[in-house]
Design a protein around this motif. Structure first.
Motif, PDB file in Angstrom:
ATOM      1  N   LYS A 180       0.868  -1.181   0.000  1.00 23.68           N
ATOM      2  CA  LYS A 180       0.000   0.000   0.000  1.00 23.68           C
ATOM      3  C   LYS A 180       0.898   1.221   0.000  1.00 23.68           C
ATOM      4  O   LYS A 180       1.918   1.260   0.692  1.00 23.68           O
ATOM      5  CB  LYS A 180      -0.910   0.036   1.236  1.00 23.68           C
TER       6      LYS A 180
ATOM      7  N   ALA B 271      -3.342  11.592   4.357  1.00 22.62           N
ATOM      8  CA  ALA B 271      -3.923  10.480   5.112  1.00 22.62           C
ATOM      9  C   ALA B 271      -3.135  10.274   6.397  1.00 22.62           C
ATOM     10  O   ALA B 271      -1.930  10.062   6.362  1.00 22.62           O
ATOM     11  CB  ALA B 271      -3.901   9.212   4.265  1.00 22.62           C
TER      12      ALA B 271
ATOM     13  N   LEU C 158      -4.017   4.470   7.521  1.00 23.25           N
ATOM     14  CA  LEU C 158      -4.239   3.522   6.429  1.00 23.25           C
ATOM     15  C   LEU C 158      -5.562   2.841   6.766  1.00 23.25           C
ATOM     16  O   LEU C 158      -5.625   1.993   7.661  1.00 23.25           O
ATOM     17  CB  LEU C 158      -3.098   2.500   6.360  1.00 23.25           C
TER      18      LEU C 158
ATOM     19  N   HIS D 179      -8.582   1.927   1.725  1.00 22.39           N
ATOM     20  CA  HIS D 179      -7.365   1.468   1.062  1.00 22.39           C
ATOM     21  C   HIS D 179      -7.358  -0.015   0.711  1.00 22.39           C
ATOM     22  O   HIS D 179      -6.402  -0.501   0.100  1.00 22.39           O
ATOM     23  CB  HIS D 179      -6.141   1.818   1.917  1.00 22.39           C
TER      24      HIS D 179
ATOM     25  N   ILE E  23       0.566   5.405   0.432  1.00 17.42           N
ATOM     26  CA  ILE E  23      -0.360   6.483   0.766  1.00 17.42           C
ATOM     27  C   ILE E  23       0.382   7.808   0.876  1.00 17.42           C
ATOM     28  O   ILE E  23       1.570   7.852   1.165  1.00 17.42           O
ATOM     29  CB  ILE E  23      -1.149   6.201   2.064  1.00 17.42           C
ATOM     30  N   ASP E  24      -0.353   8.878   0.641  1.00 23.15           N
ATOM     31  CA  ASP E  24       0.175  10.229   0.786  1.00 23.15           C
ATOM     32  C   ASP E  24       0.055  10.599   2.262  1.00 23.15           C
ATOM     33  O   ASP E  24      -1.041  10.886   2.754  1.00 23.15           O
ATOM     34  CB  ASP E  24      -0.613  11.201  -0.087  1.00 23.15           C
TER      35      ASP E  24
END
Length: 164
Positions: free
Chosen positions: A56, A63, A66, A71, A58-59
């Motif tokens: 995964k 965020a 998670l 997600h 993510i920014d």
């Protein structure tokens, strides 16, 4: 996210080559109509390196968690976490949730390997997700020449006395 998956495959394969160990990491092909069980598989005659890895990315500027609903997917009414857990259980592989935290231009991204049992513990606790600060508490993978660097202890790590 596919870039993160490819970077991790390359890092694991460099680890095998540099250590003289037998093993191969590869990315499973995705199909629009068939759900993919996990992102990466690692095959090795050494059981410590017989792995299933879900990735995964993510920014981390936007965020702070998670999220298990945002997600991850729930194809066919079965949550992706449950599907992966069943696969790991049936195949006897060791599982990891690899999380890349992106922080925007000019800031280094980091990748963290969470043992699968810890990710499942968080999922089963009915928590909405895994907070970024908990992910960051796990030592990040090293970086060299713009790519991730896997070292011997990275795939052996366990979370000692700490729940996610």
């Amino acid at each position: 996210m596919p870039d993160f998956e490819w970077e991790l495959v390359a890092a694991i394969n460099r680890f095998f080559e540099a250590s003289g160990m037998r093993g191969l990491a590869y990315r499973l092909k995705q199909s629009r109509y068939t759900p993919q069980v996990v992102d990466l598989l690692v095959d090795s005659p050494d059981p410590a390196y017989y792995l299933a890895i879900e990735c995964k990315s993510i920014d981390a500027r936007k965020a702070k968690t998670l999220y298990f609903t945002q997600h991850f997917s729930a194809a066919g009414g079965v949550h992706q976490m449950e599907r992966i857990d069943q696969f790991i259980d049936r195949t006897g592989r060791r599982g990891f949730l690899a999380v890349e935290l992106r922080r925007g231009a000019g800031r280094a991204k980091t990748a963290h390997l969470l043992p699968w049992y810890a990710a499942m513990e968080a999922f089963r606790s009915e928590s909405p997700g895994i907070p970024v600060e908990r992910i960051e508490a796990i030592a990040p993978l090293g970086r060299r020449d713009g790519g991730y660097l896997i070292e011997a202890g990275d795939l052996d790590q366990e979370i000692q006395g700490q729940s996610i």
